[in-house]
Design a protein around this motif. Structure first.
Motif, short mmCIF file in Angstrom:
data_model
loop_
_atom_site.label_atom_id
_atom_site.label_comp_id
_atom_site.label_asym_id
_atom_site.label_seq_id
_atom_site.Cartn_x
_atom_site.Cartn_y
_atom_site.Cartn_z
N ASN A 35 0.84 -1.19 0.00
CA ASN A 35 0.00 0.00 0.00
C ASN A 35 0.88 1.24 0.00
OD1 ASN A 35 -2.83 -1.11 0.41
ND2 ASN A 35 -1.79 -2.00 2.19
N PHE A 36 0.35 2.34 -0.53
CA PHE A 36 1.06 3.61 -0.49
C PHE A 36 0.93 4.27 0.87
CE2 PHE A 36 0.79 3.71 -5.23
CZ PHE A 36 2.13 3.97 -5.47
N MET A 37 1.91 5.10 1.19
CA MET A 37 1.85 6.00 2.34
C MET A 37 2.16 7.42 1.85
SD MET A 37 3.62 4.06 5.58
CE MET A 37 5.27 4.17 4.88
N GLY A 38 1.59 8.42 2.54
CA GLY A 38 1.86 9.81 2.23
C GLY A 38 2.41 10.54 3.43
N LEU A 57 -2.48 10.63 0.06
CA LEU A 57 -1.80 9.93 -1.04
C LEU A 57 -1.84 10.77 -2.30
CD1 LEU A 57 -3.04 6.28 -0.40
CD2 LEU A 57 -1.10 7.50 0.61
N HIS A 58 -1.15 11.90 -2.26
CA HIS A 58 -1.13 12.79 -3.42
C HIS A 58 0.07 13.73 -3.30
CE1 HIS A 58 -2.38 16.44 -1.24
NE2 HIS A 58 -3.06 15.60 -0.48
N TYR A 59 0.42 14.36 -4.42
CA TYR A 59 1.48 15.36 -4.42
C TYR A 59 1.15 16.40 -5.48
CZ TYR A 59 6.09 17.52 -4.68
OH TYR A 59 7.13 18.42 -4.67
N ARG A 159 -5.66 2.41 -1.43
CA ARG A 159 -4.25 2.76 -1.18
C ARG A 159 -3.33 2.28 -2.30
NH1 ARG A 159 -6.67 1.42 3.65
NH2 ARG A 159 -6.51 3.02 5.30
N GLN A 160 -3.91 2.06 -3.48
CA GLN A 160 -3.12 1.57 -4.62
C GLN A 160 -2.75 2.66 -5.62
OE1 GLN A 160 -2.01 -1.82 -4.47
NE2 GLN A 160 -2.84 -1.16 -2.49
#
Length: 262
Positions: A35-38, A57-59, A159-160
């Motif tokens: 899974n992603f983390m931010g 989960l963004h930039y 979270r993908q």
């Protein structure tokens, strides 16, 4: 009464064990899930604090307002990942890919191969975002995982994807001012506003936040020495420098000589 108490205790224990089991399923699933983390503190000037809530989960980035100007061709960002299940005694590979729109697709560069280190379930990686080719246009990409090439399978659906947005834009609002303020104050020592002029000033002097920059001793030193005018005249006198044309007039931008006002 005693029998009833025992039954209630057993029932409470059963509910507790069931909740633990459900938590383990959510937390670990079948294992090897990624899974992603931010960064919870992204953009706040603090040390990263990695969380896996989907809203982080963004930039978003703007190449326009930066002290390096047009020479900044790529932006380096950090992306976190979290692995469910038991940690491994060997490095495990992570491969990213992107889903992009047909137009204004953000180019993402992966400068190295990525591995989750031994004996851990979290890792942070660097990726590079290319500067948009067109100013004033938002470029986007959805960063995700190439599961076939990674040592992991998909974790929770939300979270993908790590959403990426960049632009190359400068405006009064983004710089921290507005038309009435500029015309009534800043125009005295910078002249009429133009995007080209704003980009020049930001790049030349590093003032990425206008109302903070003007409060610095360095700004006052340049202003009271008529440095803005003198520096720009020196720029124009060098034939190696490209013309800085006002997008409103098509002519060279101008910075006034304020020596008589000092």
């Amino acid at each position: 009464m005693k029998k009833l108490t025992i039954i209630l205790q057993l029932l409470t224990m059963f509910i507790f064990l069931q909740s633990c089991e459900e938590y383990e399923m959510v937390q670990y699933g079948e294992g090897r899930e990624i899974n992603f983390m931010g960064d919870y503190y992204l953009g706040k000037g603090k040390k990263p604090y990695w969380v896996d809530e989907p809203e982080y989960l963004h930039y978003d980035a703007n190449f326009g307002i930066n002290p390096l100007g047009d020479s900044l061709l790529m932006d380096t960002i950090l992306v976190g990942v979290k692995i469910s299940g038991i940690v491994a005694d060997h490095p495990r590979k992570v491969v990213f890919t992107t889903n992009v729109p047909d137009k204004n697709a953000l180019e993402v560069v992966y400068p190295e191969e990525y591995y989750v280190p031994v004996d851990t379930g979290v890792a942070v990686f660097q990726i590079l975002l290319k500067r948009p080719a067109t100013r004033g246009v938002e470029y986007t990409a959805d960063l995700t995982f190439d599961y076939d090439k990674s040592d992991f399978k998909a974790g929770t659906l939300e979270r993908q994807v790590f959403k990426l947005k960049v632009r190359d834009e400068v405006s009064m609002e983004l710089w921290g001012t507005y038309e009435e303020e500029w015309d009534g104050y800043y125009a005295m020592f910078f002249g009429p506003y133009s995007e080209t002029k704003a980009r020049y000033l930001i790049t030349k002097y590093g003032g990425t936040i206008l109302n903070e920059w003007i409060m610095t001793d360095k700004f006052m030193e340049i202003l009271y020495s008529n440095g803005f005018y003198q520096d720009f005249e020196a720029y124009k006198a060098n034939p190696a420098n490209k013309p800085l044309l006002d997008e409103n007039t098509g002519e060279w931008i101008e910075i006034p000589d304020v020596s008589e006002l000092l």
